[in-house]
Design a protein around this motif. Structure first.
Motif, PDB file in Angstrom:
ATOM      1  N   SER A  85       0.837  -1.194   0.000  1.00 12.22           N
ATOM      2  CA  SER A  85       0.000   0.000   0.000  1.00 12.22           C
ATOM      3  C   SER A  85       0.873   1.246   0.000  1.00 12.22           C
ATOM      4  O   SER A  85       2.095   1.161  -0.007  1.00 12.22           O
ATOM      5  CB  SER A  85      -0.962  -0.023   1.186  1.00 12.22           C
ATOM      6  N   GLY A  86       0.198   2.403   0.005  1.00 14.21           N
ATOM      7  CA  GLY A  86       0.883   3.674   0.020  1.00 14.21           C
ATOM      8  C   GLY A  86       1.225   4.118  -1.384  1.00 14.21           C
ATOM      9  O   GLY A  86       1.220   3.301  -2.294  1.00 14.21           O
ATOM     10  N   PRO A  87       1.447   5.396  -1.607  1.00 16.59           N
ATOM     11  CA  PRO A  87       1.266   6.460  -0.635  1.00 16.59           C
ATOM     12  C   PRO A  87      -0.214   6.803  -0.454  1.00 16.59           C
ATOM     13  O   PRO A  87      -1.040   6.389  -1.236  1.00 16.59           O
ATOM     14  CB  PRO A  87       1.996   7.628  -1.306  1.00 16.59           C
ATOM     15  N   ARG A  88      -0.509   7.533   0.551  1.00 18.58           N
ATOM     16  CA  ARG A  88      -1.850   8.073   0.862  1.00 18.58           C
ATOM     17  C   ARG A  88      -2.859   7.002   1.259  1.00 18.58           C
ATOM     18  O   ARG A  88      -4.041   7.304   1.428  1.00 18.58           O
ATOM     19  CB  ARG A  88      -2.422   8.922  -0.283  1.00 18.58           C
ATOM     20  N   THR A  89      -2.470   5.740   1.338  1.00 12.19           N
ATOM     21  CA  THR A  89      -3.439   4.703   1.710  1.00 12.19           C
ATOM     22  C   THR A  89      -3.821   4.864   3.182  1.00 12.19           C
ATOM     23  O   THR A  89      -2.957   5.112   4.027  1.00 12.19           O
ATOM     24  CB  THR A  89      -2.837   3.300   1.485  1.00 12.19           C
ATOM     25  N   GLY A  90      -5.101   4.729   3.456  1.00 11.20           N
ATOM     26  CA  GLY A  90      -5.579   4.795   4.844  1.00 11.20           C
ATOM     27  C   GLY A  90      -5.246   6.118   5.499  1.00 11.20           C
ATOM     28  O   GLY A  90      -4.959   6.167   6.693  1.00 11.20           O
ATOM     29  N   SER A  91      -5.333   7.203   4.722  1.00 10.05           N
ATOM     30  CA  SER A  91      -4.914   8.479   5.307  1.00 10.05           C
ATOM     31  C   SER A  91      -6.084   9.352   5.749  1.00 10.05           C
ATOM     32  O   SER A  91      -5.875  10.436   6.281  1.00 10.05           O
ATOM     33  CB  SER A  91      -4.028   9.252   4.328  1.00 10.05           C
ATOM     34  N   LYS A  92      -7.326   8.907   5.520  1.00  8.28           N
ATOM     35  CA  LYS A  92      -8.481   9.730   5.918  1.00  8.28           C
ATOM     36  C   LYS A  92      -9.556   8.854   6.550  1.00  8.28           C
ATOM     37  O   LYS A  92      -9.645   7.653   6.268  1.00  8.28           O
ATOM     38  CB  LYS A  92      -9.090  10.408   4.688  1.00  8.28           C
ATOM     39  N   GLU A 105       8.200  -8.318   5.002  1.00  7.12           N
ATOM     40  CA  GLU A 105       8.056  -8.950   3.684  1.00  7.12           C
ATOM     41  C   GLU A 105       6.611  -9.201   3.245  1.00  7.12           C
ATOM     42  O   GLU A 105       6.332  -9.288   2.065  1.00  7.12           O
ATOM     43  CB  GLU A 105       8.866 -10.246   3.623  1.00  7.12           C
ATOM     44  N   ASN A 106       5.675  -9.271   4.208  1.00  7.98           N
ATOM     45  CA  ASN A 106       4.288  -9.523   3.812  1.00  7.98           C
ATOM     46  C   ASN A 106       3.400  -8.290   3.853  1.00  7.98           C
ATOM     47  O   ASN A 106       2.191  -8.389   3.619  1.00  7.98           O
ATOM     48  CB  ASN A 106       3.658 -10.575   4.727  1.00  7.98           C
ATOM     49  N   ASN A 107       3.957  -7.172   4.198  1.00  3.08           N
ATOM     50  CA  ASN A 107       3.124  -5.989   4.337  1.00  3.08           C
ATOM     51  C   ASN A 107       4.002  -4.748   4.160  1.00  3.08           C
ATOM     52  O   ASN A 107       4.695  -4.332   5.074  1.00  3.08           O
ATOM     53  CB  ASN A 107       2.474  -6.009   5.724  1.00  3.08           C
ATOM     54  N   LEU A 108       3.947  -4.176   2.961  1.00  2.71           N
ATOM     55  CA  LEU A 108       4.868  -3.084   2.649  1.00  2.71           C
ATOM     56  C   LEU A 108       4.091  -1.800   2.397  1.00  2.71           C
ATOM     57  O   LEU A 108       3.037  -1.821   1.757  1.00  2.71           O
ATOM     58  CB  LEU A 108       5.669  -3.435   1.395  1.00  2.71           C
TER      59      LEU A 108
END
Ligand code: GAL
Length: 633
Positions: A485-492, A561-564
């Motif tokens: 995920s990212g950028p901005r994922t889960g940011s609001k 390794e499983n969550n970046l």
């Protein structure tokens, strides 16, 4: 089932004597579907109370007797002049408050109740008359919702409907004030009747006001379509379809799709490259006769999901179009290439727009499968070639990909409302991830964000997804593959606030976005031993695991390794490097492809596509110029 070919035909544009020969020529060329009627309202109902369907009855018999399956349409994208005279305030109103006038198409406002009634009335007449007609094997409702910027309307009807929508959502005005935090700039209201649409304000309106307006506007499209579906269902058992467009994101296509049986879209590779692509000039020049090698595939994959696995190309570009800034001729072989690519992604039907080029009106410069004089145009020869090649296939079945990429309409709206940097585009961000995956030879499924399971996937990506809902959270918790995920994922929050616990609110990612910055076009932040970030960069602190760092010392990738989580908008090489190492860790093999070669895996075959006029080699495989190669698996 073997995929089929078709074309779009306008019997009302041609003398009746031509219909039979046209139909026979279609069949002889290998076409078995024909779509008709989507713009024919003024000929079906020349004035209020006067109907004239006999010509269409005859056209349907002629086409059907020739052996064609017909897609009949509701004509609601082109309300005739008398309908506008009857309902002068039905016109869509632009953001500057100007009604958009009669004289082309799609001039209606989705919120106008009078027009909705009129649309359902004509839909019912057409459905009643033809719902059980044996030649009609599918229906298209309306035409290209949202095209020509027609989802958002700032009309009095939209205002009234929006007030009803917010009243239903928030119940009391105090609740709305609280939810929108209208204390800011003294924007508090005393009643719903005081709330305006978010246009013509002195400076930015409250972002949640805009986001709610976007949600409302999307709902209006969903409701308009849904109302037509209810009418159609009374009279026909045939599949109901809509033809969506490329890179139109103003309404939630997944929700419209839930009411329909099949999704379809209108694929204009050269028009889209010139008109809707953010690629640079060199790229556009290089691909001017082929189109962007990933753009069609992205939409094929998106609309396969919108159609719950069933989808068509309702309109395929057959030659130069008329509507882009430049309208080159497709390379010899490109029409065949596009057709095969759609088929490899699961299209049940590829139908060309249009059978014969019209010598009149707005689209007289738009090619067809026939020239205006009825002679064969190059696109038809290529369509016939695909038809004979299809004889070698019984069916071309799809398989679930190992990689899923989430695409979310609400995030599109949120980041359009608050891009924070002029060049930030959610569509482009997701598309960059898609491009990098395709450049590694991977097949991708595109999914909506309301997933409750990622069963069958090994890698899931969700760049820029503004908010992670509870279903998605549980899907992530149960997922044992790799999440990127990212950028901005889960940011609001869902209401577009910065959450009390600072982002990224991605389950399992430990770190805090302390600040964000957007970057000028030529400002780059280098990543150690890799490429760079552009457009967008986050400063992450308190990170438990840092996987990559920037030259300026800030974390570039965090997680394990499983969550970046990726801290900025990475260039293609960085994405490719990261994705290939992730795929290799999951036993998914990757192949580094040059930019004009793409591939797609189906149940029994691997297809290769060459978007260039030179032969291309991948290992031992030679893909002919502007061509397709398939191998059994
Ligand atoms: C589509 C539309 C068709 C025709 C075509 C021209 O957007 O549905 O009616 O206008 O474009 O390329």
């Amino acid at each position: 089932m073997t995929p089929k070919l078709g074309s779009c035909y306008y019997p009302e544009h041609w003398p009746e004597e031509k219909w039979k020969k046209d139909a026979e020529d279609m069949v002889a060329s290998g076409l078995s579907w024909v779509r008709i009627g989507e713009f024919a309202w003024s000929r079906l109902e020349p004035e209020e109370g006067v109907q004239n369907f006999q010509w269409l009855d005859r056209a349907i018999s002629v086409l059907g007797n020739a052996g064609l399956n017909i897609v009949m349409s509701t004509p609601t994208a082109t309300p005739p002049r008398w309908v506008v005279d009857k309902w002068p305030d039905m016109l869509i109103v632009d953001i500057e408050g100007r009604p958009r006038q009669f004289g082309s198409r799609r001039h209606y406002c989705f919120s106008h109740e009078g027009y909705l009634k009129e649309a359902l009335r004509i839909a019912e007449i057409v459905a009643k008359r033809y719902g059980a007609n044996p030649y009609i094997k599918a229906w298209q409702l309306d035409n290209e919702y949202g095209c020509h910027d027609t989802t958002l309307s700032y009309s009095p009807s939209a205002l009234e409907a929006f007030r009803g929508w917010i009243a239903r959502k928030y119940k009391t005005i105090d609740q709305l004030n609280e939810s929108w935090k209208n204390v800011f700039w003294s924007m508090e209201y005393n009643s719903f009747e005081q709330v305006q649409l978010p246009n013509l304000t002195v400076t930015d309106p409250n972002p949640i006001h805009e986001l709610d307006f976007r949600r409302f506007s999307s709902d209006q499209v969903v409701n308009f379509n849904h109302s037509q579906v209810l009418v159609m269902r009374k009279f026909t058992k045939m599949p109901l379809i809509h033809n969506y467009m490329g890179r139109i994101t103003d309404f939630n296509h997944y929700e419209v799709g839930e009411d329909l049986d099949v999704a379809s879209w209108d694929s204009y590779p050269l028009g889209f490259l010139e008109d809707r692509s953010r690629q640079n000039d060199e790229f556009k020049h290089r691909f001017m006769r082929f189109g962007d090698p990933d753009f069609q595939a992205f939409h094929h994959d998106l609309y396969r999901t919108v159609g719950n696995g069933r989808w068509w190309v309702m309109e395929q570009q057959p030659g130069p179009v008329n509507w882009a800034p430049y309208n080159p001729e497709p390379a010899p072989g490109a029409v065949r290439l596009w057709t095969w690519e759609a088929i490899a992604h699961g299209a049940e039907v590829v139908s060309y727009f249009r059978w014969r080029q019209a010598p009149f009106a707005q689209e007289q410069m738009h090619a067809g499968l026939q020239r205006p004089d009825g002679e064969v145009a190059p696109g038809l020869i290529e369509a016939s070639q695909v038809f004979s090649e299809l004889n070698d296939f019984e069916s071309i079945d799809q398989v679930q990909s190992k990689i899923a990429l989430i695409f979310d309409y609400e995030s599109c709206w949120a980041w359009e409302i608050q891009p924070q940097g002029k060049d930030f585009s959610y569509f482009e961000l997701v598309y960059d991830y898609y491009k990098a995956l395709r450049a590694l030879g991977l097949s991708v499924d595109i999914l909506p964000p309301n997933q409750n399971s990622f069963r069958g996937y090994k890698v899931v990506m969700m760049p820029g997804l503004m908010h992670i809902g509870s279903d998605l959270k549980s899907a992530i918790d149960a997922f044992d593959g790799v999440l990127i995920s990212g950028p901005r994922t889960g940011s609001k929050t869902v209401d577009m606030f910065i959450p009390p616990e600072l982002p990224p609110l991605v389950p399992g990612v430990k770190g805090t976005v302390a600040s964000v910055e957007s970057l000028r076009p030529n400002a780059f932040i280098s990543i150690k031993d890799s490429g760079y970030f552009k457009d967008w960069m986050e400063t992450l602190v308190d990170c438990e695991d840092v996987v990559g760092v920037c030259e300026d010392g800030r974390p570039a990738i965090i997680g394990h390794e499983n969550n970046l989580y990726i801290a900025g908008w990475a260039d293609q090489d960085t994405l490719k490097k990261l994705f290939s190492s992730v795929c290799n860790s999951q036993d998914i093999s990757t192949t580094d492809l040059i930019d004009c070669v793409r591939t797609r895996e189906t149940l029994k075959h691997r297809f290769w596509f060459n978007y260039s006029d030179q032969e291309s080699k991948v290992g031992l495989i030679n893909i002919p110029p502007s061509g397709v190669f398939w191998e059994p698996l």
